[in-house]
Write a protein that holds these residues in place. Structure first.
Motif, mmCIF file in Angstrom:
data_model
loop_
_atom_site.group_PDB
_atom_site.id
_atom_site.type_symbol
_atom_site.label_atom_id
_atom_site.label_comp_id
_atom_site.label_asym_id
_atom_site.label_seq_id
_atom_site.Cartn_x
_atom_site.Cartn_y
_atom_site.Cartn_z
ATOM 1 N N MET A 183 0.821 -1.203 0.000
ATOM 2 C CA MET A 183 0.000 0.000 0.000
ATOM 3 C C MET A 183 0.857 1.256 0.000
ATOM 4 S SD MET A 183 -3.159 -1.074 2.538
ATOM 5 C CE MET A 183 -3.728 0.618 2.694
ATOM 6 N N PHE A 184 1.928 1.274 0.801
ATOM 7 C CA PHE A 184 2.796 2.452 0.832
ATOM 8 C C PHE A 184 3.654 2.546 -0.437
ATOM 9 C CE2 PHE A 184 1.716 2.798 5.302
ATOM 10 C CZ PHE A 184 1.748 4.166 5.496
ATOM 11 N N THR A 185 3.965 1.416 -1.048
ATOM 12 C CA THR A 185 4.711 1.447 -2.310
ATOM 13 C C THR A 185 3.867 2.098 -3.405
ATOM 14 O OG1 THR A 185 5.989 -0.528 -1.762
ATOM 15 C CG2 THR A 185 5.829 0.058 -4.089
ATOM 16 N N TYR A 186 2.606 1.668 -3.515
ATOM 17 C CA TYR A 186 1.727 2.260 -4.524
ATOM 18 C C TYR A 186 1.446 3.733 -4.219
ATOM 19 C CZ TYR A 186 0.852 -2.430 -6.341
ATOM 20 O OH TYR A 186 1.000 -3.682 -6.897
ATOM 21 N N ALA A 187 1.323 4.050 -2.953
ATOM 22 C CA ALA A 187 1.094 5.447 -2.575
ATOM 23 C C ALA A 187 2.290 6.317 -2.952
ATOM 24 C CB ALA A 187 0.818 5.540 -1.076
#
Length: 299
Positions: A183-187
């Motif tokens: 989730m933080f990678t995509y964000a």
């Protein structure tokens, strides 16, 4: 949930300190949170059991990252930049109200009289706070900025409430580290194009030691650790119970901001707090769908 919300309550005044000199913009601070947490979660994943994520679930993780991180953090950071820390943290208590409305729409959770009264009371408190903010400013222009700041913080709560409701069952499918690292990678991928120039052009040498300490807390505790604790809370608590811990945020933020002389707590804010807390309380003590079904069976 208690620890996570307490750290988020501290984040409001700390974010104000970081952005006070104008060196770091809200967008850059938000991207620092996302990038720092992404790195920490990937490092953590090297010490945990690897999990395979299907392509379809990657799409769900991307959508979850938009609601829980990009829109939530982005709107909140920009809102704090335009509003006051106390106002921002008070408005965050409206999140359970949004979650209850969305749960009724998407999960068919019943809306009882207590829930309707609670939602109306909480919404009235948020509106009172927004209107009161504009009246307390020294100029009409400053009041307009304050209103936009409060509305952005309110939008951040709507975004996160959408994530809690729409991905209620999905979070049980994978470990919290797997969920958070993707989730933080995509964000980060979504946020970088908008903040890259600002990051490169920022004169980081002008940032004081206190500001760096605040950044470290925001990234390490109010993001990395807090998001892990929130997932634990989602997996083990009912949404309404988990939402109750939002009470902690305004209490912590108001105490800190008043002690630091960054804000004042007037009668309007007191009334708004009572209305929002009362609204959330009424929603929380209302029966859930499962409880109503069980009560019907007993009768």
């Amino acid at each position: 949930m208690l620890t996570a919300n307490a750290s988020w309550g501290l984040m409001s005044p700390l974010a104000k300190i970081v952005m006070a000199g104008g060196i770091v913009t809200p967008l850059i601070l938000s991207d620092l949170r996302i990038f720092g947490a992404m790195v920490l979660f990937w490092i953590t994943s090297f010490f945990t059991k690897p999990e395979h994520v299907s392509h379809r679930d990657h799409l769900k993780l991307f959508a979850a990252s938009l609601l829980a991180i990009i829109f939530n953090q982005g709107c909140f950071i920009f809102g704090v930049g335009l509003s006051s820390p106390a106002d921002a943290s008070i408005i965050t208590t409206s999140m359970p109200l949004w979650a209850m409305v969305l749960a009724a729409f998407f999960l068919k959770e019943p809306i009882t009289g207590k829930k309707v009264l609670g939602i109306a009371l909480g919404a009235g408190g948020a509106l009172l706070l927004i209107i009161g903010s504009s009246q307390s400013q020294t100029s009409a222009e400053e009041g307009q900025y304050h209103i936009w700041g409060d509305l952005l913080v309110l939008l951040a709560q709507l975004s996160y409430a959408s994530y809690i409701v729409l991905f209620k069952n999905f979070v049980n499918k994978y470990s919290l580290v797997t969920l958070m690292k993707w989730m933080f990678t995509y964000a980060f991928i979504c946020a970088l194009p908008f903040s890259y120039n600002g990051i490169v052009q920022t004169n980081w040498a002008l940032l004081g030691s206190h500001a760096w300490e605040a950044v470290a807390f925001i990234v390490g505790f109010a993001t990395y650790i807090s998001y892990m604790l929130i997932i634990v809370g989602q997996k083990n608590l009912r949404p309404t119970v988990a939402g109750m811990y939002n009470y902690v945020q305004p209490i912590v933020a108001c105490i800190v901001t008043v002690c630091l002389g960054m804000d004042s707590f007037n009668l309007t804010k007191v009334i708004a707090v009572i209305m929002i807390f009362g609204g959330v309380y009424l929603v929380t003590i209302s029966r859930s769908k499962a409880e109503m079904i069980e009560a019907g069976k007993e009768v």
